[in-house]
Design an enzyme around this catalytic site. Structure first.
Site, PDB file in Angstrom:
ATOM      1  N   HIS A 184     -12.856  -1.575  53.903  1.00 18.00           N
ATOM      2  CA  HIS A 184     -12.514  -2.650  54.845  1.00 18.00           C
ATOM      3  C   HIS A 184     -13.313  -3.909  54.501  1.00 18.00           C
ATOM      4  CE1 HIS A 184     -12.714  -4.954  58.577  1.00 18.00           C
ATOM      5  NE2 HIS A 184     -11.569  -4.392  58.901  1.00 18.00           N
ATOM      6  N   ASP A 310      -4.867  -4.253  63.313  1.00 13.55           N
ATOM      7  CA  ASP A 310      -6.153  -4.945  63.235  1.00 13.55           C
ATOM      8  C   ASP A 310      -6.588  -5.434  64.614  1.00 13.55           C
ATOM      9  OD1 ASP A 310      -8.451  -5.714  61.965  1.00 13.55           O
ATOM     10  OD2 ASP A 310      -7.535  -7.251  60.708  1.00 13.55           O
TER      11      ASP A 310
END
Ligand code: CA
Length: 348
Positions: A184, A310
């Site tokens: 990430h 997200d």
């Protein structure tokens, strides 16, 4: 915007959904006030999100919640299951020993939240990358005793990248446990960030993709996947644009790797693009736009492209309806929203 299908013939799983415990946010606030870590990217991003604007306060509330508000937001969006992970930079902001002990505590706290709503959540484990022996142990504990489905690596840690072999026992553990590591983004490290800052290009607008894409490529050309051929890495944000580069990376890396000009670059067993096709999975986090998603399905494979929102960084319920206009048929949408995530994260 096209409407979200209220009754789709599939479940929707969102795979890169952020969480932060109150204790970590308090530590971040303290760091912003005292500036003990030299990390302009952290201060640029969290200086805003730890602030007192309406956007920042709503974000702070949502990111901590694992109960009513988050579930309501998921229902409103049409999301059935969220794959939760500790938000970036997670414990990686802190020194390795502190990061190791915080990772254990935060993984326990996240697992408790998941256990309150086991049909709505699964989670990935945080770890302290610069303490690889304990990171590998924590990954194993999280998978075996907390039922977590993989690990979350918020890219570099104080400018260190995990292409260095001394950190590879983390990947060895992930491969042995048969769980993926989600690579990430985080803001670029001090040595990289300076030219991004004056035009505010350091975070999600572009800096994240440059930094995380670089990390993924460093892992590939280091030979990591020749050592651990079954290891699986997940990239968000439609692969940080790497799928667009497959042809050029293959051509140039092949040329460079046989030139003998670079002591740290050797020929690989497979083409660089083969690793991106066989050792990586991709999500749509932050990209509610159909062309790159379809492109990845085409050049990588339809069984490696998954949905992610997200949340709460980019909480856009209306993007689901937009994505459901993709001309890939019901089976293709089921693959994108449900099947691929179920298979990778072992969601029953
Ligand atoms: Ca994210």
């Amino acid at each position: 915007m096209p409407e979200t299908n209220p009754n789709p013939p599939y479940k929707r799983i969102a795979t890169e959904e952020a969480w932060a415990p109150a204790e970590m946010l308090d530590l971040y606030h303290k760091e912003i006030a005292e500036k003990t870590v030299d990390d302009p990217g952290f201060h640029s991003l969290w200086g805003f999100f730890a602030g007192s604007s309406d956007i920042a306060r709503a974000h702070n509330r949502r990111i901590q919640d694992l109960d009513d508000e988050r579930l309501r937001d998921m229902d409103r969006s049409g999301i059935d299951i969220a794959v939760l992970s500790l938000t970036s930079p997670g414990v990686q902001l802190f020194d390795p020993a502190t990061a190791t002990s915080l990772a254990t505590r935060f993984n326990d706290e996240l697992a408790e939240g998941v256990a309150r709503h086991p049909d709505r959540y699964v989670a990935l484990a945080a770890f302290s990358p610069l303490d690889p022996a304990n990171a590998a142990k924590e990954l194993e504990r999280a998978v075996k005793t907390l039922d977590m489905r993989g690990g979350i690596l918020n890219s570099h840690t104080h400018g260190t990248y995990l292409d260095d072999e001394k950190y590879w026992e983390i990947f060895e553990a992930a491969e042995a446990l048969d769980v993926p590591i989600y690579l990430h983004p985080q803001t670029p490290p001090p040595k990289m960030i300076e030219p991004f800052l004056d035009r505010a290009l350091d975070a999600a607008v572009y800096g994240f993709a440059c930094e995380t894409g670089l990390h993924a490529l460093k892992l590939i050309v280091s030979g990591l996947f020749d050592r651990f051929p079954k290891l699986q890495i997940v990239l968000g944000h439609t692969g940080e644009a790497l799928p667009f580069w497959l042809s050029r990376i293959d051509f140039m890396h092949t040329r460079i790797s046989v030139s003998n000009r670079h002591p740290n670059v050797k020929p690989l067993k497979r083409k660089a693009s083969d690793y991106l096709k066989e050792n990586f999975h991709y999500t749509s986090s932050g990209v509610g736009w159909t062309p790159p998603i379809q492109f990845i399905r085409e050049v990588i494979g339809p069984d490696r492209m998954m949905y992610a929102m997200d949340y709460p960084w980019q909480f856009l319920p209306e993007e689901i309806g937009e994505l459901e206009t993709m001309p890939i048929g019901e089976a293709g949408l089921k693959q994108f929203f449900e099947d691929n995530a179920r298979a990778l994260f072992k969601i029953a």
